[in-house]
Design a protein around this motif. Structure first.
Motif, short mmCIF file in Angstrom:
data_model
loop_
_atom_site.label_atom_id
_atom_site.label_comp_id
_atom_site.label_asym_id
_atom_site.label_seq_id
_atom_site.Cartn_x
_atom_site.Cartn_y
_atom_site.Cartn_z
N LEU A 125 0.74 -1.30 -0.09
CA LEU A 125 -0.10 0.03 -0.08
C LEU A 125 0.83 1.46 0.03
CD1 LEU A 125 -2.72 -0.94 2.26
CD2 LEU A 125 -3.03 -0.19 0.23
N GLN A 126 2.18 0.98 -0.37
CA GLN A 126 3.14 2.07 -0.43
C GLN A 126 2.36 3.40 -0.96
OE1 GLN A 126 6.60 1.49 -2.96
NE2 GLN A 126 7.65 0.73 -0.78
N SER A 127 2.69 4.56 -0.44
CA SER A 127 2.21 6.01 -0.72
C SER A 127 0.79 6.23 -0.19
CB SER A 127 2.36 6.36 -1.95
OG SER A 127 1.26 5.69 -2.96
N LEU A 128 0.00 5.07 0.26
CA LEU A 128 -1.35 5.37 0.72
C LEU A 128 -1.43 4.96 2.03
CD1 LEU A 128 -3.24 3.16 -2.04
CD2 LEU A 128 -3.18 5.58 -1.65
N ASP A 129 -0.25 4.09 2.61
CA ASP A 129 -0.43 3.52 3.64
C ASP A 129 -0.89 4.65 5.33
OD1 ASP A 129 2.00 4.36 3.62
OD2 ASP A 129 2.95 2.24 4.04
N SER A 130 -0.06 5.95 4.84
CA SER A 130 -0.16 6.78 6.10
C SER A 130 -1.49 7.54 6.10
CB SER A 130 0.78 7.89 5.82
OG SER A 130 0.64 8.54 4.75
N ARG A 131 -2.23 7.41 4.86
CA ARG A 131 -3.68 8.13 4.94
C ARG A 131 -4.74 6.99 5.08
NH1 ARG A 131 -3.50 12.81 1.95
NH2 ARG A 131 -5.50 13.26 3.04
N LEU A 132 -4.50 5.58 4.82
CA LEU A 132 -5.21 4.47 5.22
C LEU A 132 -5.44 4.10 6.68
CD1 LEU A 132 -5.04 2.60 1.98
CD2 LEU A 132 -7.27 4.01 3.03
N ARG A 133 -4.15 4.66 7.61
CA ARG A 133 -3.83 4.13 8.78
C ARG A 133 -5.05 4.11 9.61
NH1 ARG A 133 1.10 4.02 12.24
NH2 ARG A 133 2.19 4.12 10.31
N GLY A 134 -5.53 2.87 10.18
CA GLY A 134 -6.73 2.81 11.17
C GLY A 134 -7.97 2.81 10.41
N SER A 135 -7.99 2.83 9.11
CA SER A 135 -9.36 3.07 8.52
C SER A 135 -9.72 1.68 7.51
CB SER A 135 -9.00 4.04 7.35
OG SER A 135 -8.60 5.21 7.88
N ILE A 136 -8.87 0.91 7.60
CA ILE A 136 -9.36 -0.26 6.37
C ILE A 136 -10.27 -1.44 7.31
CG2 ILE A 136 -8.68 -2.25 5.06
CD1 ILE A 136 -6.01 -0.83 4.69
N ASP A 137 -11.70 -1.43 6.69
CA ASP A 137 -12.50 -2.25 7.41
C ASP A 137 -12.25 -3.82 7.04
OD1 ASP A 137 -13.87 -0.14 8.76
OD2 ASP A 137 -14.50 0.52 6.69
N ILE A 138 -11.90 -3.83 5.49
CA ILE A 138 -11.77 -5.16 5.37
C ILE A 138 -10.34 -5.17 4.28
CG2 ILE A 138 -12.56 -7.18 3.79
CD1 ILE A 138 -15.36 -6.03 3.97
N LEU A 139 -9.69 -6.08 4.69
CA LEU A 139 -8.24 -6.24 3.95
C LEU A 139 -8.10 -7.44 3.52
CD1 LEU A 139 -5.36 -5.02 3.00
CD2 LEU A 139 -4.63 -5.18 5.45
N VAL A 140 -7.61 -7.74 2.28
CA VAL A 140 -7.64 -9.02 1.78
C VAL A 140 -6.38 -9.19 0.98
CG1 VAL A 140 -8.60 -10.40 0.06
CG2 VAL A 140 -10.09 -8.89 1.14
N PHE A 141 -5.81 -10.31 1.18
CA PHE A 141 -4.35 -10.71 0.56
C PHE A 141 -4.05 -11.98 0.14
CE2 PHE A 141 0.61 -10.00 0.95
CZ PHE A 141 0.71 -9.58 -0.42
N ASN A 142 -4.01 -12.13 -1.14
CA ASN A 142 -3.74 -13.67 -1.64
C ASN A 142 -2.43 -13.52 -1.88
OD1 ASN A 142 -3.31 -15.95 -2.75
ND2 ASN A 142 -5.06 -15.96 -4.20
N PRO A 143 -1.14 -13.81 -1.32
CA PRO A 143 -0.01 -13.24 -1.59
C PRO A 143 0.68 -14.22 -2.43
CG PRO A 143 0.03 -14.32 0.48
CD PRO A 143 -1.39 -14.50 0.24
N PRO A 144 2.03 -13.80 -2.92
CA PRO A 144 2.42 -14.92 -3.83
C PRO A 144 3.26 -16.00 -2.49
CG PRO A 144 3.37 -12.87 -4.04
CD PRO A 144 2.74 -12.54 -3.02
N TYR A 145 2.66 -16.96 -2.34
CA TYR A 145 2.96 -18.21 -1.12
C TYR A 145 3.69 -19.22 -1.45
CZ TYR A 145 -1.11 -20.25 -3.24
OH TYR A 145 -2.03 -20.98 -4.15
N VAL A 146 4.17 -19.41 -2.77
CA VAL A 146 4.75 -20.55 -3.02
C VAL A 146 6.29 -20.49 -2.57
CG1 VAL A 146 5.67 -22.08 -4.99
CG2 VAL A 146 3.51 -21.03 -5.16
N VAL A 147 6.97 -21.75 -1.89
CA VAL A 147 8.38 -21.72 -1.50
C VAL A 147 9.27 -21.60 -2.65
CG1 VAL A 147 9.99 -23.04 -0.14
CG2 VAL A 147 7.59 -22.87 0.39
N THR A 148 10.18 -20.77 -2.83
CA THR A 148 10.99 -20.50 -4.03
C THR A 148 12.32 -20.02 -3.69
OG1 THR A 148 10.28 -18.07 -4.21
CG2 THR A 148 9.07 -19.80 -5.47
N PRO A 149 13.20 -19.95 -4.31
CA PRO A 149 14.51 -19.08 -3.82
C PRO A 149 14.12 -17.47 -3.83
CG PRO A 149 14.97 -20.63 -5.77
CD PRO A 149 13.47 -20.65 -5.59
#
Ligand SMILES: C[S@@+](CC[C@H](N)C(=O)[O-])C[C@H]1O[C@@H](n2cnc3c(N)ncnc32)[C@H](O)[C@@H]1O
Length: 218
Positions: A107-131
């Motif tokens: 959320l770079q560049s948005l994070d300070s404005r969104l601090r304490g404000s996100i009601d639903i946060l969703v992340f399906n990250p890159p989760y595969v084990v790799t180098p």
């Protein structure tokens, strides 16, 4: 009756070749969100964020899930093609939500404005084990390459979660067993967030789960 899966047929076009196609992990996340629909509607979320939106399938689904609530849905991705694809997906799958797509890391560049404000946060990250060398690229590998324990991308975001969520905020996260879900739950519990596995499914060799975090007492 269940909500339809958003139309993402445009993802098969060559300009979206580097965009992550909705797969079992995506669908498990949609199912988990749909199972929580009544609670989520009751919560009356105004700001929702999806980090790593890929095709935009999850963002568009959230819009439909929360209809007719007036909601702002912000999605980010480091892959510019994914940002374009998300824009097209939300246009093809209209809802009352207002959508904003950003090409940025987390959320770079948005994070300070969104601090304490996100009601639903969703992340399906890159989760595969790799180098480690495979993480953080801007091509296809950024969609799945998670480095050591598949956690190197996620671990950059985790410390920010408690500051980003609103007091009634929820965080939904896709993990596989190699990511050590119990360690993630433990790490966020120190910051007052209570986490649990709310849905799990075996997909090929992956044992996928959705973790949901809320503040204790919320
Ligand atoms: C597993 S895919 C999930 C895509 C989509 N949300 C879904 O569920 O189908 C992970 C997505 O995260 C994006 N991504 C990877 N690292 C990121 C970062 N640091 N910040 C934002 N997006 C990132 C990738 O480009 C990819 O689109």
């Amino acid at each position: 009756m269940g909500l339809p899966t958003p139309d993402t047929r445009h993802i098969s076009r060559p300009e979206y070749a580097s965009v992550y196609e909705p797969a079992e992990d995506t669908y498990l996340l949609l199912d988990a969100l749909e199972n929580d629909r009544t609670e989520l509607q009751k919560q009356q979320p105004t700001i929702c964020v999806e980090i790593g939106s890929g095709s935009g399938c999850v963002a568009a689904f959230l819009g439909q899930l929360l209809d007719p609530l007036p909601t702002l849905i912000i999605s980010t991705d480091i892959n510019p093609a994914a940002v374009d694809a998300t824009m097209e997906t939300v246009a093809r799958n209209p809802s009352r939500a207002v959508f904003l797509q950003c090409r940025t890391r987390f959320l770079q560049s948005l994070d300070s404005r969104l601090r304490g404000s996100i009601d639903i946060l969703v992340f399906n990250p890159p989760y595969v084990v790799t180098p480690t060398a495979e993480i953080d690229s801007t091509d296809e590998a950024s969609a799945w390459a998670g480095g050591k324990h598949g956690r190197e991308v996620l671990d950059q975001l985790l410390p920010q979660i408690p500051q980003l969520l609103s007091p009634s905020g929820r965080f939904y996260l896709v993990v596989i067993e190699q990511n050590k879900p119990d360690d993630i739950i433990q790490a966020l519990s120190v910051h007052g967030l209570s986490g649990e596995r709310i849905l799990s499914r075996k997909a090929g060799r992956e044992h996928l789960s959705i973790l949901r975090f809320i503040f204790n007492g919320a």
